[in-house]
Design a protein around this motif. Sequence first.
Motif, PDB file in Angstrom:
ATOM      1  N   ILE A   1       0.839  -1.202   0.000  1.00 48.97           N
ATOM      2  CA  ILE A   1       0.000   0.000   0.000  1.00 48.97           C
ATOM      3  C   ILE A   1       0.877   1.257   0.000  1.00 48.97           C
ATOM      4  O   ILE A   1       0.615   2.221  -0.728  1.00 48.97           O
ATOM      5  CB  ILE A   1      -0.945  -0.018   1.214  1.00 48.97           C
ATOM      6  N   THR A   2       1.922   1.241   0.812  1.00 47.97           N
ATOM      7  CA  THR A   2       2.856   2.372   0.830  1.00 47.97           C
ATOM      8  C   THR A   2       3.445   2.603  -0.548  1.00 47.97           C
ATOM      9  O   THR A   2       3.517   3.737  -1.039  1.00 47.97           O
ATOM     10  CB  THR A   2       3.990   2.104   1.842  1.00 47.97           C
ATOM     11  N   PHE A   3       3.868   1.520  -1.199  1.00 50.09           N
ATOM     12  CA  PHE A   3       4.465   1.632  -2.532  1.00 50.09           C
ATOM     13  C   PHE A   3       3.471   2.206  -3.545  1.00 50.09           C
ATOM     14  O   PHE A   3       3.792   3.119  -4.313  1.00 50.09           O
ATOM     15  CB  PHE A   3       4.961   0.264  -2.990  1.00 50.09           C
TER      16      PHE A   3
ATOM     17  N   PHE B   1       4.765  11.131   1.398  1.00 51.70           N
ATOM     18  CA  PHE B   1       4.287  11.272   2.777  1.00 51.70           C
ATOM     19  C   PHE B   1       2.993  10.486   2.975  1.00 51.70           C
ATOM     20  O   PHE B   1       2.835   9.757   3.961  1.00 51.70           O
ATOM     21  CB  PHE B   1       4.076  12.747   3.099  1.00 51.70           C
ATOM     22  N   TRP B   2       2.047  10.639   2.029  1.00 52.92           N
ATOM     23  CA  TRP B   2       0.764   9.957   2.170  1.00 52.92           C
ATOM     24  C   TRP B   2       0.932   8.439   2.060  1.00 52.92           C
ATOM     25  O   TRP B   2       0.209   7.684   2.709  1.00 52.92           O
ATOM     26  CB  TRP B   2      -0.218  10.462   1.124  1.00 52.92           C
ATOM     27  N   GLY B   3       1.891   8.011   1.238  1.00 52.12           N
ATOM     28  CA  GLY B   3       2.149   6.581   1.136  1.00 52.12           C
ATOM     29  C   GLY B   3       2.613   6.006   2.458  1.00 52.12           C
ATOM     30  O   GLY B   3       2.145   4.947   2.902  1.00 52.12           O
ATOM     31  N   LEU B   4       3.549   6.715   3.107  1.00 51.85           N
ATOM     32  CA  LEU B   4       4.032   6.248   4.412  1.00 51.85           C
ATOM     33  C   LEU B   4       2.916   6.295   5.446  1.00 51.85           C
ATOM     34  O   LEU B   4       2.796   5.390   6.287  1.00 51.85           O
ATOM     35  CB  LEU B   4       5.207   7.118   4.856  1.00 51.85           C
ATOM     36  N   LEU B   5       2.068   7.318   5.369  1.00 57.00           N
ATOM     37  CA  LEU B   5       0.963   7.443   6.320  1.00 57.00           C
ATOM     38  C   LEU B   5      -0.055   6.318   6.117  1.00 57.00           C
ATOM     39  O   LEU B   5      -0.513   5.684   7.091  1.00 57.00           O
ATOM     40  CB  LEU B   5       0.289   8.804   6.142  1.00 57.00           C
TER      41      LEU B   5
ATOM     42  N   ALA C   1      -0.753   3.266   8.752  1.00 54.94           N
ATOM     43  CA  ALA C   1      -2.066   3.009   9.351  1.00 54.94           C
ATOM     44  C   ALA C   1      -2.424   1.528   9.252  1.00 54.94           C
ATOM     45  O   ALA C   1      -2.928   0.924  10.219  1.00 54.94           O
ATOM     46  CB  ALA C   1      -3.120   3.861   8.647  1.00 54.94           C
ATOM     47  N   VAL C   2      -2.177   0.919   8.081  1.00 55.29           N
ATOM     48  CA  VAL C   2      -2.450  -0.509   7.910  1.00 55.29           C
ATOM     49  C   VAL C   2      -1.547  -1.341   8.818  1.00 55.29           C
ATOM     50  O   VAL C   2      -1.979  -2.324   9.433  1.00 55.29           O
ATOM     51  CB  VAL C   2      -2.278  -0.915   6.433  1.00 55.29           C
ATOM     52  N   TRP C   3      -0.272  -0.937   8.907  1.00 49.12           N
ATOM     53  CA  TRP C   3       0.681  -1.641   9.769  1.00 49.12           C
ATOM     54  C   TRP C   3       0.197  -1.612  11.228  1.00 49.12           C
ATOM     55  O   TRP C   3       0.190  -2.650  11.912  1.00 49.12           O
ATOM     56  CB  TRP C   3       2.054  -0.975   9.638  1.00 49.12           C
TER      57      TRP C   3
END
Length: 386
Positions: free
Chosen positions: A350-352, A368-372, A376-378
């Motif tokens: 999802i981050t990717f 930034f949004w990818g990491l966020l 959240a899923v993590w």
Amino acid sequence: MLRDISGQAVGAGLLAAVVGFASSFAVILAGLTAVGASPAEAASGLMALSLAMGLPAILFSAWLKQPISIAWSTPGGALLASSAALDGGFAEAVGAFVISGVLIVAAGLFRPFGRAVQRIPGPLANAMLAGVLFGLCLAPVRAIAEQPLAGILIVLAWIAVARINRLFAVPAAVLVTAVLIVSQTEISAGDLGPVMATPVLIAPQFTLEALGLALPLFLVTMASQNIPGIAVLNANGYRPAPGPLFTGTGLFTLAAAPFGAHAVNLAAITAALCAGPDAHPDPARRYWAGIMSGVFYVLLAFVAGWATAFIGAAPPVLIEAVAGLALLGAFAGAVVGAVEQPEGREAAVITFIVTASGLAFFGISGAFWGLLAGGAVWALDRWRKA
């Protein structure tokens, strides 16, 4: 100190500087240009980066008697290249560089902050980096589609030399690209202008959009360069305290940012050249390789004007192709690090995807949004298992 110098160390330092500069300066110039730098500002940024790499490498290596190699943030350059120009122009991007430098200094000075950055899950950090690099890694394919003969020659040069020595694969591709540019473009010494770039002072602008660029720039610099750089040194038997090194690179980033430089950090790949046995059989004498790499980076700063003018005269697709080839190894490593472990693989994917989409919300980049999103899923997965 003079008794410790050796031909091996000088050669290793020269190789580290030349490989580090030639293999990724196209990425850096592409990134600075993407966020609004003019040719003069990009040349100034390249010169400032070279000085900000060379001077701390000399100082740290001489002070600690360890081969401390400094590099510009290649992943950070790739992040910039995948970003759109900011509304406030390059001055706003410089504001992001300053904020990122402050965060790097904070990571070195305040241990809880540094530990918090290091606790970012490795798969998510790697997935974000892979998403940032993905677009540029497609450039060689685009080059072959747009200019088949030139694109194929560049890729073939990279493949052929990589089979012999991977360190020289990208410099060989750069050389072939230079020959192609000269053959396709009429470039005279007058067109190149002065060898040395003229420093351009840019007043930074601090906005929400600048903050949105600064956060992912800081994260990719720490996760993909500073932390692996410490790991390379540790693997070769050196145990420097990370805090002062992070702080030092952050301070040099702050000093160089107003001249268009995005970030400098501990070297990860070229660090192995200076810290490994090829630099000298005696580990206690390898610090001269770090010193000499810094000396050669300072010398390379004085050809930044020609390097920028030459790149500016080239077809953009060819420069992007070289940049993409230079980043393939980093992209492969990031993908493996993102999905190697089954645990957290979905969050990493999802981050990717979000990062690679290039979408920006509220002026904040997709990295930034990818990491966020991945974070959240993590966190949700950890909560469910708990």
